[in-house]
Design an enzyme around this catalytic site. Structure first.
Site, PDB file in Angstrom:
ATOM      1  N   TYR A 479       4.804 -11.554 -13.429  1.00 31.04           N
ATOM      2  CA  TYR A 479       5.176 -10.897 -14.689  1.00 31.04           C
ATOM      3  C   TYR A 479       5.960 -11.868 -15.572  1.00 31.04           C
ATOM      4  CZ  TYR A 479       6.514  -7.333 -18.031  1.00 31.04           C
ATOM      5  OH  TYR A 479       6.672  -6.614 -19.188  1.00 31.04           O
ATOM      6  N   SER A 559       0.154  -6.465 -18.815  1.00 26.91           N
ATOM      7  CA  SER A 559       1.004  -6.427 -20.003  1.00 26.91           C
ATOM      8  C   SER A 559       1.519  -7.840 -20.289  1.00 26.91           C
ATOM      9  CB  SER A 559       2.139  -5.428 -19.794  1.00 26.91           C
ATOM     10  OG  SER A 559       2.770  -5.105 -21.003  1.00 26.91           O
ATOM     11  N   ASP A 643      -4.464   2.616 -25.227  1.00 27.22           N
ATOM     12  CA  ASP A 643      -3.219   1.863 -25.010  1.00 27.22           C
ATOM     13  C   ASP A 643      -2.553   1.603 -26.359  1.00 27.22           C
ATOM     14  OD1 ASP A 643      -1.157   0.201 -24.295  1.00 27.22           O
ATOM     15  OD2 ASP A 643      -2.369  -1.110 -23.031  1.00 27.22           O
ATOM     16  N   HIS A 678      -1.581   2.505 -21.287  1.00 28.57           N
ATOM     17  CA  HIS A 678      -1.018   1.273 -20.740  1.00 28.57           C
ATOM     18  C   HIS A 678      -0.892   1.322 -19.220  1.00 28.57           C
ATOM     19  CE1 HIS A 678       0.758  -2.592 -21.563  1.00 28.57           C
ATOM     20  NE2 HIS A 678       1.862  -2.303 -20.912  1.00 28.57           N
TER      21      HIS A 678
END
Length: 718
Positions: A479, A559, A643, A678
């Site tokens: 991430y 993301s 999203d 999302h």
């Protein structure tokens, strides 16, 4: 507008076979993606944007493109020989009872439960020794399970409740008020609520936050002025009182309101980005009281965790990158009057309260340690956790004598424990019965050097007895942003991957919050490349130590993690066999023009800031760094058509660039989930289908024609 139609691209995939039988080639006929003659100029530099038209999520052309891409992608996935086996195994492993930690509200104890394969968790309640009953069943909200419960908040006495729902995975919410005792809905639905909790003021009404509905598409148009309202029960939403955010001076992108547990104070938090906030307080017992500033700038993160009368307890990273708790009197709450209560340490603090005590959870190399303090700041004990992993849920009402916490790690399903606040003892309350033996697996934490010599921790989880021969299918997940910490937690999908001999590796990249604000700031703006370098170095470590090799390595992230995958695969396409970017931020020059994207500027900067920032962003923006004549890894881009956090146009444009410029035999596909957002609230049935496709695509493109471990299929292969 000049339109260029490139010819139909055809790809024949010939996969090297890791089993005896060679796979049949899969022919991929990519849909034609129109190119438009669109150009932007940044500081004298022209940048072409040929797929700009895909940003219009409401156009018939975009809708047609989505259908064509899905037809192509699912046509490919349906030919993977073990795709259905993976789906059945995911269903079987997923099909066990799951229970959330109970919380007491009024005379009832509430808890979330899923019988196994229910699309959404059901809220139950029980009173004394009576049988539990269903309180709310989100599975009844819509026929396809895509309307989810997005929040549930009770009054202090537990007599009233407001719950939020999300439709199709959107961040826009609706609020429904009910009598919690009788379960009767008592008010019309409130609409257009976004990025908001609910905070009750006594039993009279509650505070919530929202934006004005944007012009154009509510799923992609920019929203940047958040407002706090007060809704009084028995009145129309149109008459709700605007509390904060309605003037140019009060304009912020994210504003939250909360009432202290004793209903004495209103606390307002106001932010212009995802990091840093102003803080205000108002005495609700004085009808003439104004909002008083506690913190007047956005250079730090601050929130009121509790109060005793006028004594406030504030969690802050102001001059304390790893966070601390301070106390101050509400009548003079500014920083110059703060006193340390729980001082900063070398580890990151995440505190909670319950049973009349503070619980200070620290991350020590991303592993939980928990300490119990009284309200005088005296350390009472360290809570000895069941093992090395992640603890959560240390919290409850001040009056509680006991509450519940959960514990998990990468190879241990989450279990719930009942904690006695006075003695510090706890007992196992619930443990899942799952067709997975944690004793067969192990996690190992390693530290490796990034490009600049920084030590990066990484957890590697796999089946015991793993042979380090460079041939283990491996997913490297990351991430690296927004102060988010990746701590050990169990996942059914990861369990299925590891059953197949897969390795699951998670590095704690810079940009995250594992080592506090300094670690976060080391991976933002013009230091963002540090994050990609950390991820690349993690892959190189796994290969050098023969956990895997290029042919068996997949990289995955969602993301901001999707950006990580996009940037890594365009910078080092030689490093991995498969790339799996999910709901990624792929167009770094335009991300801030959609929904609340401008709030991400603390981490990214924007192309409009200055020439240096523009050039830096363009230098790694995935959409702008796909180069013709390059062999990219087999890529499955995933996103949702609803999203409104990271709009799907990011993924659409990235997939179009890859399909136009990819050379070699690796497929570049995009899987677009319809009526999905999302990720939050995604029905279990859709999640199972998604992961069957993701893992099927990954293993097939690593050369497998059958599952590496077929023994787990015996129950449905008879």
């Amino acid at each position: 507008m000049k339109i260029i139609l490139p010819g139909l691209l055809t790809l024949i995939l010939i996969s090297s076979c890791k089993n005896e039988a060679k796979p049949q080639p899969i022919i991929v006929n990519y849909p034609t993606t129109a190119k438009v003659d669109t150009t932007d100029t940044y500081f004298g530099t022209e940048v072409k944007d040929p797929y700009r038209w895909l940003e219009d999520d409401r156009s018939p052309e975009t809708e047609s493109w989505v259908k064509d891409q899905n037809k192509t992608t699912f046509g490919y996935l349906e030919q993977i020989p073990f795709r259905e086996d993976l789906k059945k195994r995911l269903e079987k492993l997923w099909n066990y009872e799951k229970l959330g930690s109970p919380r007491k509200r009024g005379d009832y104890t509430y808890f979330y439960k899923n019988d196994g394969l229910q699309n959404q968790y059901v809220v139950y309640r029980e009173k004394d020794d009576e049988e539990p009953e269903v309180f709310l069943d989100p599975n009844t909200f819509s026929e396809d399970g895509t309307t989810s419960l997005a929040g549930l908040t009770f009054t202090k006495d537990g007599s009233l409740a407001t719950y939020l729902i999300s439709e199709g995975g959107s961040d826009w919410r609706k609020a429904i008020v009910m009598n919690a005792i009788t379960k009767e809905i008592i008010e019309d639905t409130l609409v257009d609520i976004k990025f908001s909790g609910i905070s009750w003021r006594g039993n009279d009404g509650f505070y919530y936050s929202s934006y004005d509905k944007p012009k154009g598409s509510e799923l992609s148009a920019k929203t940047d002025q958040h407002k706090v309202y007060y809704h009084k029960l028995g009145t129309s939403q149109q008459t709700d009182k605007l509390i904060f955010g309605g003037t140019p001076l009060e304009k912020h992108r994210y504003i939250g309101a909360s009432v202290t547990d004793d209903n004495k104070y209103l606390i307002i938090s106001a932010s212009v980005s995802t990091s840093g906030n102003k803080l205000f307080i108002q005495d609700l017992e004085d009808p003439n009281a104004l909002l008083i500033p506690i913190v007047e700038d956005t250079s730090s993160d601050n929130y009121v965790i509790d109060n005793v009368g006028s004594k406030l307890y504030i969690v802050t990273d102001r001059n304390a990158p790893n966070k601390k708790i301070v106390t101050v009197d509400a009548n003079n709450p500014q920083e110059e009057h703060w006193e340390d209560f729980i001082p900063e340490t070398e580890n990151v603090l995440s505190p909670s309260t319950g049973g009349g005590y503070f619980f200070a959870e620290y991350m020590v190399d991303a592993i939980s340690k928990v300490f119990q303090y009284d309200y005088d700041g005296k350390l009472l004990r360290e809570v000895k956790l069941p093992g090395l992993g992640s603890a959560s849920g240390f919290g409850g009402e001040k009056e509680d004598k006991e509450f519940y916490f959960s514990f998990t790690n990468y190879n241990t399903p989450g279990s719930t424990y009942k904690y006695d606040v006075e003695s510090g003892s706890y007992e196992l309350y619930w443990k899942p019965e799952i067709d997975f033996n944690p004793e067969d697996y192990e996690s190992k934490q390693v530290f490796y050097d990034s490009k600049d010599g920084t030590k990066i921790p990484m957890m590697i989880t796999y089946k015991k007895g793993l042979e380090l021969n460079g041939k283990n299918p491996t997913i490297l997940y990351g991430y690296g942003g927004f102060n988010v910490s990746l701590t050990p937690s169990f996942s059914i999908t990861n369990a299925v991957w590891m059953e197949q001999g897969g390795v699951y590796a998670v590095p704690n990249l810079r940009g995250g919050g594992e080592y506090g604000k300094k670690w976060h700031n080391a991976g933002i703006k013009t230091k963002k490349q540090n994050v990609f370098n950390d991820f690349i170095a993690a892959a190189e470590y796994l290969i050098a130590n023969k956990y895997t090799s290029k042919d068996y390595l997949a990289i995955r992230g969602g993301s901001n993690g999707g950006l990580l995958v996009g940037a890594t695969m365009t910078q080092r396409p030689d490093l991995m066999q498969v790339a799996l970017p999910a709901v990624g931020v792929m167009d770094m020059l335009r991300y801030h023009t959609f929904t609340a994207g401008a709030g991400w500027a603390y981490d990214y900067g924007t192309a409009e800031d200055n020439k240096e920032m523009f050039e830096y962003l363009k230098g790694y923006s995935p959409v702008h760094n796909v180069k013709a004549g390059t062999e990219y890894p087999a890529t499955l881009v995933t996103t949702g058509d609803h999203d409104d956090r990271v709009v799907p146009a990011h993924s659409f444009k990235f997939a179009a660039e890859l399909q136009e410029k990819q050379t070699g035999t690796n497929p570049t596909l995009i899987r677009i989930e319809t009526n999905a957002g999302h990720g939050a609230g995604t029905p279990v049935s859709k999640t199972i289908e998604q992961y069957a496709d993701i893992y099927g695509f990954t293993l097939f493109n690593m050369g497998y024609t059958e599952l590496p471990n077929k023994s787990v299929l015996k129950d449905f292969k008879e």
